[in-house]
Design an enzyme around this catalytic site. Structure first.
Site, PDB file in Angstrom:
ATOM      1  N   GLU B  93       0.809  -1.217   0.000  1.00  0.00           N
ATOM      2  CA  GLU B  93       0.000   0.000   0.000  1.00  0.00           C
ATOM      3  C   GLU B  93       0.838   1.260   0.000  1.00  0.00           C
ATOM      4  O   GLU B  93       0.514   2.241  -0.664  1.00  0.00           O
ATOM      5  CB  GLU B  93      -0.926   0.025   1.226  1.00  0.00           C
ATOM      6  CG  GLU B  93      -2.121  -0.887   1.120  1.00  0.00           C
ATOM      7  CD  GLU B  93      -1.748  -2.334   1.260  1.00  0.00           C
ATOM      8  OE1 GLU B  93      -0.670  -2.617   1.803  1.00  0.00           O
ATOM      9  OE2 GLU B  93      -2.534  -3.178   0.823  1.00  0.00           O
ATOM     10  N   HIS B 163     -11.856  -5.603   8.226  1.00  0.00           N
ATOM     11  CA  HIS B 163     -12.583  -5.404   6.976  1.00  0.00           C
ATOM     12  C   HIS B 163     -13.774  -4.493   7.198  1.00  0.00           C
ATOM     13  O   HIS B 163     -14.716  -4.495   6.428  1.00  0.00           O
ATOM     14  CB  HIS B 163     -13.051  -6.750   6.398  1.00  0.00           C
ATOM     15  CG  HIS B 163     -11.935  -7.652   5.980  1.00  0.00           C
ATOM     16  ND1 HIS B 163     -11.225  -8.415   6.874  1.00  0.00           N
ATOM     17  CD2 HIS B 163     -11.372  -7.878   4.781  1.00  0.00           C
ATOM     18  CE1 HIS B 163     -10.292  -9.084   6.228  1.00  0.00           C
ATOM     19  NE2 HIS B 163     -10.349  -8.787   4.959  1.00  0.00           N
TER      20      HIS B 163
END
Lengths: 432, 358
Positions: B93, B163
């Site tokens: 990322e 999540h």
């Protein structure tokens, strides 16, 4: 492939890594060359897909499992790799992993467990091959595909299944779920949903072990840490940072790459400039080894050496296990992207089938012995499901526990009751 | 042109779109011509198609975007625009965002996807230290305005710790970037196109719960919705509710229930969190005298705190009750306890009543 003699070959090589010596590529000891017989498989996957991109392909022939077993059989019987007890132990562990994961899939589709569940089918050889060589005090750090690592490390199937169902009797009291298996008793440091996050944690755990031995002088502390992670993680910064630290400080850690070629839908070969991950070890000053991760005996041989190195204080090792997951990335993944020919190729190399064949052909066990183990494991898994079903769901007060060390600082209000038992709690603000 | 109800399949989303009194958009998506009923991920997909069509230096990249992405938002892009413009990145990322900043600095439109907002933290350094400060510290010689970072955020029912997070508050503390959160498919398409074309780096959070559940008529043409303009999506006179993203549908349900008790609620969708439209919210609070803010992120230090502080500064004497915040609890996002953790309709309803009866 005469693995027994190869094992002997490696152990005589002095693996002394001097951190002050110059560039690592000058040291022949550091990277066992890919052609060395010890490395188990030098086979690489030949892709049948015709992509127009300039892929860095691994070329080579594909050898089916039966050839491997035949090669093993050609050795004389007194140099077998395992004893009967060891063989049965390995078989049982792999069957437990497989049966458990299959039961997870069933339970998921019945709605008993929920969330994101990632199954380990096909990769059992790596878990069994490595973790069965560990002691209880050795640590294991895993990823979100951690059910089987937990089982191999000794966490009872009941505890793992309860955790998946979200019950209080789970190994983390139902807080973590599928991706966060922890066990203090068995030194399983998790279960990390985020790739790469576990590797620095494992590095720190390994440092503790070395510190205890050398500084605190607990002479018998030779605990080793294993860090498991996948091929996708090997492109992440944290991986490289930890390879550097571990080699720099000669930590007793083994970095185990479970290279199953796919990161959800991204092929390893298309995501990595040099897909041969084991080569990254020598770049940082530690040996890098590639092994056939579908063959538990080969994995075990490599693991023995790597763990032995760490125990003797010789530093870290990077082991790349070529393996494959038979199911999709998670239970929500339709698994449409992988080539059926590739799946079939690896299905033919099922580690459990391979071990079974080896045991029977070398007269280490009979069909009846193995069937008895199958049955026993079925009962263990069924019992785990029943236990998990009957276990209680955590009470709501558990939600506020363990945010900080002192529950009174958060979980319990000034009137001495848990804040969530306060009827005004439905107004929705929990004060720190 | 008629007003349309947006009907969600499971949540019973009842967002009623009324004419926006404060909008100054040149093209506000009321579009004549073709409008099809599609869901959120399809709307975002359309926006991305249009963005890449209209600018041949626009790129879409991230983890798994090539086959369409784990939420299907990038379906068809690689086939249509080629692998040189729509490509997968390795799993890094920090690298993805930093690389995007570089692309943007050289005048391209970089649309980076972070697979889940929970994974954005390794990139936090690049966003805060580089993207937000690029124009400032180069004396306007360079800027990374072409950078848009898209990430699915928020609870999804079974996501667990990693999540389901809502990290918008962390980014709202950074001068130099914009933070935008749509509530529905039509909003998402217009806002995303605005974000991509905005000359500032933007973090665009998409409510993942709504990817399939929210269905709305979305015009097929290219349209943009203005940033930093909040929208009053329900008129009322007793209390102002402020929210964004998926939480608005929960708040709408609470408003409907409160209506049965005779409480008239005004509901505002902030749309852009940074810089946010203080004037609209202030005007509403001046009308009602009460305000309640709701978001999924934990209450302490959440963006509701900023709204609360600003409103108190501006409307202190007008307020008839303390500013109420109905938010997630101050714990990591739980797995089994999710229904208990979330700011549910009942919690909001209780708070509305408590505030009105203060």
């Amino acid at each position: 492939m005469n693995s027994a003699s190869c094992a002997a070959k490696i152990s005589t090589q002095p693996f002394s890594l001097n951190p002050t010596s110059p560039a690592s590529h000058d040291r022949p000891l550091v990277s066992p060359k890919p052609t060395s017989l010890f490395l188990g498989s030098t086979r690489k996957l030949r892709l049948s897909s015709s992509s127009k991109l300039n892929l860095h392909r691994r070329s080579g022939t594909v050898v089916a499992v039966s050839d491997v077993v035949k090669q093993k059989k050609s050795k004389s019987t007194h140099s077998l790799l395992i004893t009967k007890e060891e063989g049965l132990e390995l078989y049982e562990d792999m069957i437990l992993g497989r049966a458990f994961e299959d039961m997870c899939a069933q339970m998921y589709y019945r709605g008993k467990m929920f969330g994101f569940v990632h199954l380990y089918n096909g990769q059992e050889a790596v878990s069994t091959g490595f973790i069965k060589l560990l002691k209880q005090q050795d640590s294991v750090v895993s990823t979100y595909r951690d059910h089987v690592h937990a089982l191999s490390k000794g966490v009872p199937a009941r505890a793992v299944m309860s955790e998946l169902f979200g019950k209080t009797t789970g190994c983390c009291r139902g807080q973590g779920g599928s991706m966060h298996m922890f066990s203090r008793e068995h030194n399983l440091l998790g279960g990390f949903a985020f790739i790469g996050e576990g590797i620095p944690v494992a590095t720190g755990a390994a440092f503790t072990s070395k510190y205890k031995r050398e500084v605190l002088k607990e002479a018998d502390c030779d605990h080793v840490t294993l860090a498991f992670f996948g091929d996708g993680t090997c492109n992440n910064g944290q991986f490289f940072e930890c390879l550097n630290m571990a080699a720099l400080w000669k930590l007793p850690i083994v970095f185990v790459v479970e290279n199953n070629l796919w990161a959800i839908g991204m092929s390893h070969l298309r995501a990595t400039s040099d897909p041969q991950i084991y080569k990254k070890g020598p770049a940082f000053g530690m040996p890098g080894i590639h092994v056939d991760g579908m063959d538990v005996l080969k994995v075990r041989e490599v693991a023995k050496e790597a763990i032995g190195r760490a125990r003797r204080g010789e530093g870290p090792t990077l082991v790349e296990c070529e393996t494959y997951r038979f199911r999709g990335h998670s239970l929500a993944d339709p698994d449409e992207l992988r080539d059926p020919a590739e799946k079939a190729h690896y299905a033919a190399r099922d580690p459990i089938t391979a071990l079974k064949k080896y045991l029977i052909e070398n007269s280490l066990a009979s069909e009846a012995d193995l069937k008895a183990i199958d049955k026993k494991i079925d009962e263990v898994v069924e019992d785990a499901v029943e236990f998990a079903d009957e276990s209680p769901v955590p009470s709501q007060s558990q939600l506020l526990e363990n945010v900080f060390a002192d529950p009174k600082g958060f979980g319990i209000g000034p009137d001495g009751r848990y804040r969530c038992e306060d009827p005004k709690f439905t107004e929705g603000t929990a004060h720190v | 042109m008629g007003f349309r109800n947006i009907i969600g399949r499971r949540l019973g989303l009842g967002l009623v779109r009324r004419r926006k009194p404060f909008s100054t958009a040149t093209c506000d998506g009321d579009g004549n011509g073709n409008a099809k009923s599609i869901n959120l991920y399809s709307a975002i997909n359309q926006a991305l198609h249009i963005a890449l069509e209209t600018d041949n230096r626009a790129f879409v990249f991230g983890e798994d975007v090539s086959f369409g992405g784990v939420f299907r938002c990038t379906t068809g892009l690689a086939d249509r625009f080629g692998k040189a413009r729509v490509f997968n990145t390795p799993l890094c990322e920090q690298g993805i965002v930093g690389f995007g900043i570089g692309l943007a600095a050289m005048g391209n439109r970089a649309i980076a996807e972070i697979q889940f907002a929970d994974y954005i933290y390794p990139a936090f350094d690049q966003i805060v230290n580089e993207a937000a400060k690029f124009r400032y510290r180069s004396g306007n010689q360079f800027n990374c305005g072409g950078l848009t970072i898209r990430a699915p955020y928020g609870a999804v029912g079974h996501g667990g710790h990693y999540h389901s997070q809502s990290p918008e508050a962390f980014f709202c503390h950074v001068p130099g970037i914009k933070v935008v959160i749509p509530r529905s498919p039509r909003q998402a398409k217009g806002l995303l196109l605005s974000c991509i074309r905005d000359p500032n780096p933007v973090v665009f959070f998409e409510p993942k719960w709504l990817y399939r559940l929210a269905v709305e008529e979305v015009p097929e043409h290219d349209y943009m919705l203005p940033l930093s303009e909040a929208e009053v999506i329900r008129q009322g006179s007793d209390i102002t509710l402020v929210g964004w993203g998926a939480q608005l549908s929960v708040m709408e349900q609470a408003c409907n229930e409160a209506e049965k008790d005779g409480i008239s609620c005004e509901l505002i969708d902030l749309k852009t969190l940074l810089p946010w439209d203080k004037e609209t919210v202030e005007a509403s609070v001046r009308k009602t005298g009460r305000v309640l803010i709701s978001h999924e992120a934990p209450v302490t230090g959440g963006f509701g705190a900023e709204i609360s502080a600003s409103i108190v500064e501006r409307c202190f004497l007008r307020l008839e009750a303390p500013v109420a915040r109905v938010c997630g609890l101050d714990t990591p996002f739980p797995l089994v306890f999710e229904p208990f953790y979330m700011p549910t309709k009942n919690k909001i309803l209780d708070a509305i009543k408590a505030t009105v009866n203060y």
